[in-house]
Design a protein around this motif. Structure first.
Motif, mmCIF file in Angstrom:
data_model
loop_
_atom_site.group_PDB
_atom_site.id
_atom_site.type_symbol
_atom_site.label_atom_id
_atom_site.label_comp_id
_atom_site.label_asym_id
_atom_site.label_seq_id
_atom_site.Cartn_x
_atom_site.Cartn_y
_atom_site.Cartn_z
ATOM 1 N N TYR A 97 0.867 -1.184 0.000
ATOM 2 C CA TYR A 97 0.000 0.000 0.000
ATOM 3 C C TYR A 97 0.901 1.230 0.000
ATOM 4 C CZ TYR A 97 -3.788 3.178 1.328
ATOM 5 O OH TYR A 97 -4.716 4.202 1.358
ATOM 6 N N ALA A 121 1.367 5.396 -1.420
ATOM 7 C CA ALA A 121 0.789 6.619 -1.983
ATOM 8 C C ALA A 121 -0.717 6.497 -2.199
ATOM 9 C CB ALA A 121 1.488 6.975 -3.289
ATOM 10 N N GLY A 122 -1.379 5.907 -1.213
ATOM 11 C CA GLY A 122 -2.828 5.867 -1.250
ATOM 12 C C GLY A 122 -3.430 4.779 -2.104
ATOM 13 N N LYS A 123 -2.580 3.820 -2.599
ATOM 14 C CA LYS A 123 -3.107 2.752 -3.445
ATOM 15 C C LYS A 123 -2.433 1.430 -3.110
ATOM 16 C CE LYS A 123 -4.278 5.402 -7.631
ATOM 17 N NZ LYS A 123 -4.052 5.499 -9.100
ATOM 18 N N ARG A 128 -0.620 -1.533 -4.623
ATOM 19 C CA ARG A 128 0.138 -1.669 -5.870
ATOM 20 C C ARG A 128 0.779 -3.048 -5.942
ATOM 21 N NH1 ARG A 128 1.298 3.622 -8.096
ATOM 22 N NH2 ARG A 128 0.483 5.234 -6.686
#
Length: 935
Positions: free
Chosen positions: A412, A414-416, A418
């Motif tokens: 997780y 930068a807000g996502k 991945r």
């Protein structure tokens, strides 16, 4: 006798050569699909090992030997065809039946010769450039099935990816020979770590296979004539001591073509009356007919009588002359690898291998760091021995894969959430994002993008960037590269730690223009097929005149070349078209502008030819390509530009006369980025950067015009000429080339100046200024009473009596002081402005006058009149120059500059501390009380 099975002991090879052959043959038996590396220091018999391997492997199938240059092809051809075998007295059966060179034009001929000699030992020799061209033209298929082994000489050379592809296309065992395999570029050949044979430099010296070398630093002049005399003295001293003889040769290394020429003349002068002889070698000497200048290394150079051999790069390899014993560096190499290669030219054993020999001698300049560089190589050599006799080879592909493998499968960030990168997945192409930003070049409309892609891949490789991925969009008109970049930490002076970054390169061709973006600033201007960048006049149409469009930010550069003039400024407002103006706008050129066009934020760099829309990397490759097409359409439409630009100097076409008469080199744009070649050198200090340019009629000059810059207290000659093809001024300076970029040793200060063009030039027609790569129309003829000089000339009034002035203020000593010396400028002003002292030649006198000639002066004199009907305050700037300069623009400029600078004291609030020195209200109030004359 079958040489394929004959024992190596029957040949007159040294033990270390036998071991190298045995190591290579073990690799052949292993069936490894990777390459084998044989490292042997220069002078330890590498050519002999290659000859034995080639003739033994040729018993199975023809062998292809690849090397970097045509000179080496000729040398290897002679050695394989008999030279080496005759030298060691080998049985005639060892000599191969056919040794033939290969070129793209002779592929069919070579194929025919191989067929006619079927079953016989055949060795084919060619350059890596020839092999690459054969591969690119599709001719390789004719010989792929005929070759059974590839031997690659000088494997340390930095090959382009296409060269490695050409070798891999044969799909046969490959042996790489190298004297200096420590650049990390052998990754292109995928060397098998289990098949590396290494002979250390220290071991070769200890066994007297080669002679050692002493590296010493001397206090050497940077003046070529003085340097020549110093080197001659050192060499003569070595001969007198018995260390060397008069037959030993000296290699002189220069850092540029111009330095080679200067040193050639300097050594000829220093050797006048002696029979030593001098030759100079440089590939650009093809058109020169002067005696002693060669564009290629003379054949059989070991048999020539000249003792002093001058070069830049052409004598660092392929010269096998044991009489070469001394190297002198007029200018140091940019990297240690070349230093080691140069040392390799003088360490060949001068007599019988195995017997002790005097050490060779390498001379460097104090402060160039040559001794430390050599010590670092010896340390590397020792570490390779500790590493199991293997050099340290960086494999960028493995580094990238290991970095990826070290990441979790999901994270997780930068807000996502991945997923871990998978370079083998087709989805990676869809995930790539690019900024809408590009440099715009002019190119031929029929430019082949496939060829350009190869050239850019080669440029990325040269920049030490591993190409991990390539792709295309819009039917191939838009292409991109993803590369791994490893940069040494700037916080470590000598230790190794790389910071890794994934960089992207993307470009699209639209008609006769190329839109190019590289996240790490790859320089492509010198790639074949790339034309000049688009000029500012064309680019201004990207910020068109419309009530809906606004320009909110501009950067400008001043064409005023005065040393105290403001060089540049930036302006920002909601709409600069509606904001106020500043004096002298017509003398400034707009280098960058940002605004909103059709509600989209757009920035245009006129000095770099860069266009950008939006922020960040948010577009797909297809979006980038479509954006380039849209911008290209706007450039073709050439809309009327914003009226704001008309307030500034207007870009124009290249004038008929490009003769430079004055130049201001803006070193502020590169300060802090360059240093002299040795580590820890002080930053560049500059002065006298605005100088006149003069014609240089010297036949040996490096350009038609010359000027001089003082850098670090030393004057450096700089030659300048207009390059029609590049559409830019081109500088040549051996002195400035000694300064190297802190971040990239391949970039010299001269090269950076040529790349960025951070200078302003006035041309001889006095109607044009060249600023940051483009011409602008200006009216600089101050002699025209109706021209730009009219206002200035109207402000100048002749004053009777100034011609009699002989000093500024005369002697001012301690103790009581009552008056200025007669015929001094201060006395003249004091009498002219005081109502009781003299004639009022400067206009109406003042009741209050004070001399403020202090360190933080407002003016040399302040004159105040508080008459309510006619209040006046005058700052008087007094300047006098010794030697009667007469009419002097620079002297006039000094006076004006001081006056303009002191206007800061006229701030409305007069608050002390907010301007230099004291507020004007502090000074004026006490003056009104009584007339003062005390200094």
């Amino acid at each position: 006798m079958s040489v394929a099975t004959t024992s190596l002991n029957e040949l007159a090879l040294w033990e270390h050569q036998n071991k190298a052959v045995t190591a290579a043959e073990a690799y052949f038996k292993s069936g490894s699909k990777k390459g084998c590396l044989i490292h042997m220091p220069t002078g330890t018999g590498k050519t002999g090992v290659m000859a034995v391997l080639a003739t033994r492997r040729a018993c199975i199938a023809p062998v292809l030997v690849v090397c970097p240059s045509a000179a080496l092809v000729e040398q290897l051809h002679k050695q394989f065809d008999g030279g080496f075998w005759n030298k060691i007295g080998a049985d005639h059966a060892w000599k191969p039946e056919l040794v033939t060179p290969i070129l793209p034009s002779t592929v069919a001929k070579v194929v025919k010769a191989i067929g006619e000699n079927a079953g016989k030992r055949t060795i084919v020799v060619g350059t890596i450039q020839a092999l690459q061209q054969i591969h690119a033209e599709g001719l390789g298929e004719q010989i792929h099935d005929l070759i059974g082994t590839i031997i690659f000489d000088e494997g340390h050379r930095e090959p382009a990816p296409s060269w490695a592809e050409a070798i891999r296309a044969f799909n046969v065992p490959t042996v790489l020979f190298s004297a200096t395999p420590f650049r990390g570029d052998l990754k292109l050949f995928d060397v098998d770590d289990d098949h590396i044979h290494f002979v250390s430099f220290a071991e070769a010296v200890e066994q007297n296979l080669i002679r050692g070398i002493e590296v010493a630093e001397h206090s050497l002049s940077i003046n070529s004539d003085t340097f020549a005399g110093q080197i001659l003295g050192i060499v003569d001293g070595l001969v007198a001591s018995g260390r060397f003889t008069k037959n030993n040769k000296v290699i002189i290394r220069a850092g540029s073509e111009s330095s080679v020429l200067e040193l050639h003349q300097a050594f000829n002068n220093a050797l006048a009356g002696r029979d030593d002889g001098v030759i100079a070698v440089h590939h650009n000497f093809k058109s020169r007919s002067e005696p002693g200048l060669h564009s290629e290394v003379p054949s059989e150079i070991s048999q020539r009588g000249e003792r002093f051999l001058i070069h830049q790069y052409m004598l660092i390899e392929g010269i096998d002359d044991p009489s070469c014993a001394v190297v002198a560096l007029f200018e140091p190499f940019n990297n240690t690898r070349m230093l080691v290669q140069q040392a390799g030219r003088v360490i060949r054993h001068p007599s019988k291998v195995g017997e002790p020999a005097e050490k060779a001698y390498l001379i460097g300049r104090q402060g160039d760091g040559v001794v430390e560089d050599w010590k670092s190589f010896l340390h590397y050599d020792a570490e390779c021995v500790k590493n199991g006799g293997k050099p340290f080879i960086r494999n960028d592909a493995k580094v990238l894969n290991d970095l990826i493998a070290a990441l979790p499968m999901m994270d997780y960030v930068a807000g996502k959430f991945r997923q871990r990168l998978d370079l083998g997945s087709d989805e990676i192409h869809e995930d790539l994002r690019f900024p809408l930003s590009a440099l715009v070049y002019s190119v031929e409309a029929d430019m082949d993008l496939a060829e350009l892609q190869e050239r850019i891949s080669a440029a990325l490789s040269e920049d030490d960037r591993h190409e991990a991925l390539t792709g295309s969009a819009l039917g191939g008109s838009c292409r991109y590269h993803v590369t791994l970049r490893l940069n040494p930490s700037p916080f470590l002076a000598g230790y190794l730690f790389h910071g890794a970054s994934l960089e992207i390169t993307i470009y699209a061709k639209c008609g006769g223009r190329l839109f190019f973006y590289d996240s790490a600033g790859l320089w492509i201007n010198e790639i074949d097929g790339i034309g000049p960048r688009i000029d500012p006049k064309t680019l201004q149409s990207l910020l068109p005149d419309s009530s809906e469009n606004t320009i909110s930010y501009i950067s400008v550069k001043n064409t005023d070349l005065g040393p105290l003039a403001l060089r540049s400024r930036s302006l920002a407002a909601r709409s600069l078209q509606r904001s106020g103006v500043f004096l002298g706008e017509h003398l400034n050129v707009v280098t960058r502008a940002t605004g909103y066009v059709s509600r989209k934020r757009r920035a245009v760099g006129f000095d770099t030819a860069r266009v950008r829309e939006g922020d960040g990397a948010r577009s797909t490759a297809e979006d980038f390509g479509k954006w380039c097409i849209s911008v290209n359409d706007e450039l073709d439409a050439a809309a009327k530009t914003a009226s704001l630009f008309s307030r500034f100097a207007l870009p124009t076409a290249v004038p008929a006369d490009t003769t430079p008469v004055n130049i201001l080199v803006d070193m502020l744009e590169v300060l802090g980025q360059f240093q002299t070649a040795n580590e820890g050198a002080s930053e560049i200090e500059t002065e006298n950067l605005c100088v006149d340019v003069f014609p240089d009629a010297n036949p040996g000059a490096h350009g038609p015009f010359r000027f001089s810059l003082v850098v670090d207290g030393k004057a450096h000659d700089v030659w300048i000429e207009w390059n029609k093809k590049k559409r830019k001024y081109w500088l040549t300076s051996p002195g400035l080339s000694r300064y190297k970029s802190r971040d990239n040793e391949k970039i010299s200060l001269t090269r950076r100046l040529n790349q960025q063009q951070p200078f302003r030039i006035i041309t001889s027609d006095m109607s044009h200024a060249y600023v940051s790569g483009a011409f602008y129309a200006l009216d600089l003829n101050l002699a025209d009473p109706k021209g730009a000089g009219g206002m200035v000339l109207d402000l100048i009034k002749p004053i009777t009596g100034l011609s009699a002035i002989t000093s500024e203020k005369g002697p001012v000593r301690g103790g009581n002081f009552y008056d200025w010396e007669d015929n001094s400028l201060f006395s003249f002003i004091d009498k002219a402005l005081n109502p009781s002292r003299g004639p009022a030649v400067l206009g109406a006198p003042f009741p209050a006058l004070v001399c403020d000639d202090l360190n933080e002066e407002v003016g040399d004199f302040l004159a105040v009149d508080d008459d309510p009907a006619n209040p006046r305050v005058v700052f008087v700037v007094a300047k006098w120059k010794d030697g009667n300069p007469g009419v002097s623009a620079s002297a006039f400029y000094d006076v004006c500059a001081q006056g303009v600078k002191n206007l800061a004291y006229l701030k409305s609030d007069g608050t002390p501390g907010r301007v230099p020195g004291r507020g004007v209200t502090e000074l004026v109030k006490p003056l009104a009380s009584a007339p003062l004359r005390a200094p």
